[in-house]
Design a protein around this motif. Structure first.
Motif, PDB file in Angstrom:
ATOM      1  N   ILE A   4       0.265  40.219  16.760  1.00 44.88           N
ATOM      2  CA  ILE A   4      -0.120  40.005  15.275  1.00 44.88           C
ATOM      3  C   ILE A   4      -0.045  39.003  14.374  1.00 44.88           C
ATOM      4  N   THR A   5       0.828  38.142  14.509  1.00 48.14           N
ATOM      5  CA  THR A   5       0.975  36.836  13.957  1.00 48.14           C
ATOM      6  C   THR A   5      -0.318  35.950  14.395  1.00 48.14           C
ATOM      7  N   PHE A   6      -0.209  36.042  15.840  1.00 51.37           N
ATOM      8  CA  PHE A   6      -1.299  35.261  16.437  1.00 51.37           C
ATOM      9  C   PHE A   6      -3.003  35.682  15.773  1.00 51.37           C
ATOM     10  N   LEU A   7      -3.200  36.932  16.013  1.00 51.64           N
ATOM     11  CA  LEU A   7      -4.616  37.695  15.207  1.00 51.64           C
ATOM     12  C   LEU A   7      -4.675  37.332  13.880  1.00 51.64           C
ATOM     13  N   ILE A   8      -3.532  37.407  12.985  1.00 50.43           N
ATOM     14  CA  ILE A   8      -3.811  37.322  11.742  1.00 50.43           C
ATOM     15  C   ILE A   8      -3.945  35.961  11.397  1.00 50.43           C
ATOM     16  N   TYR A   9      -3.402  34.845  12.017  1.00 49.04           N
ATOM     17  CA  TYR A   9      -3.744  33.324  11.632  1.00 49.04           C
ATOM     18  C   TYR A   9      -4.988  33.142  12.249  1.00 49.04           C
ATOM     19  N   HIS A  10      -5.541  33.539  13.404  1.00 49.10           N
ATOM     20  CA  HIS A  10      -6.837  32.967  14.056  1.00 49.10           C
ATOM     21  C   HIS A  10      -7.944  33.737  13.148  1.00 49.10           C
ATOM     22  N   PHE A  11      -7.686  35.026  12.925  1.00 47.19           N
ATOM     23  CA  PHE A  11      -9.011  35.545  12.360  1.00 47.19           C
ATOM     24  C   PHE A  11      -8.990  35.879  10.908  1.00 47.19           C
ATOM     25  N   VAL A  12      -7.813  35.731  10.034  1.00 45.40           N
ATOM     26  CA  VAL A  12      -7.824  35.777   8.651  1.00 45.40           C
ATOM     27  C   VAL A  12      -7.637  34.552   8.025  1.00 45.40           C
ATOM     28  N   LEU A  13      -6.566  33.827   8.604  1.00 45.70           N
ATOM     29  CA  LEU A  13      -5.934  32.612   7.710  1.00 45.70           C
ATOM     30  C   LEU A  13      -6.880  31.445   7.962  1.00 45.70           C
ATOM     31  N   VAL A  14      -7.191  31.128   9.451  1.00 50.43           N
ATOM     32  CA  VAL A  14      -7.837  29.869   9.741  1.00 50.43           C
ATOM     33  C   VAL A  14      -9.209  29.784   8.828  1.00 50.43           C
ATOM     34  N   PRO A  15      -9.980  30.872   9.084  1.00 50.08           N
ATOM     35  CA  PRO A  15     -11.411  30.994   8.423  1.00 50.08           C
ATOM     36  C   PRO A  15     -11.187  30.449   6.824  1.00 50.08           C
ATOM     37  N   THR A  16     -10.290  30.716   6.193  1.00 50.30           N
ATOM     38  CA  THR A  16     -10.097  30.630   4.781  1.00 50.30           C
ATOM     39  C   THR A  16      -9.346  29.335   4.446  1.00 50.30           C
ATOM     40  N   LEU A  17      -8.667  28.592   5.374  1.00 52.24           N
ATOM     41  CA  LEU A  17      -8.137  27.382   5.298  1.00 52.24           C
ATOM     42  C   LEU A  17      -8.923  26.313   4.889  1.00 52.24           C
TER      43      LEU A  17
END
Length: 102
Positions: A4-17
């Motif tokens: 879940i950590t991996f998926l949230i980071y990759h698909f939610v956080l990285v695009p908004t960083l």
């Protein structure tokens, strides 16, 4: 939980960083190790070395207790505390910001 950590980071956080701050380098060695390498190694370890058929159908629900508890704690802390980010947000992540998303 690590998946879940991996998926949230990759698909939610990285695009908004790219819009949040210019100080954070998304694909630095530190970021790749912390958010990709470790998660992928844990998943591979599970596939390659864990005993088979030891999990029950309800185990994934038990594993989600900790992330759900963190979410509840974060919402309660936001209502009782002050801002915790430089932008004035009461939440550590934008995707759980009730004031922003409703």
């Amino acid at each position: 939980m690590i998946t879940i950590t991996f998926l949230i980071y990759h698909f939610v956080l990285v695009p908004t960083l790219f819009t949040m701050s210019t100080d954070y380098v998304v694909y630095s060695a530190k970021g790749i190790i912390a958010h990709y390498y470790v998660q992928i190694m844990v998943i591979l370890d599970w596939f390659l070395f864990d005993k088979r058929n030891i999990y029950k159908w309800h185990d994934p629900f038990r594993w989600l207790i900790i992330p759900f508890s963190y979410f509840v704690f974060t919402v309660i802390r936001a209502y009782t505390g002050g801002p915790i980010t430089p932008s004035g947000s009461y939440y550590p992540y934008f995707f759980i910001d009730v004031n922003l998303l409703g």
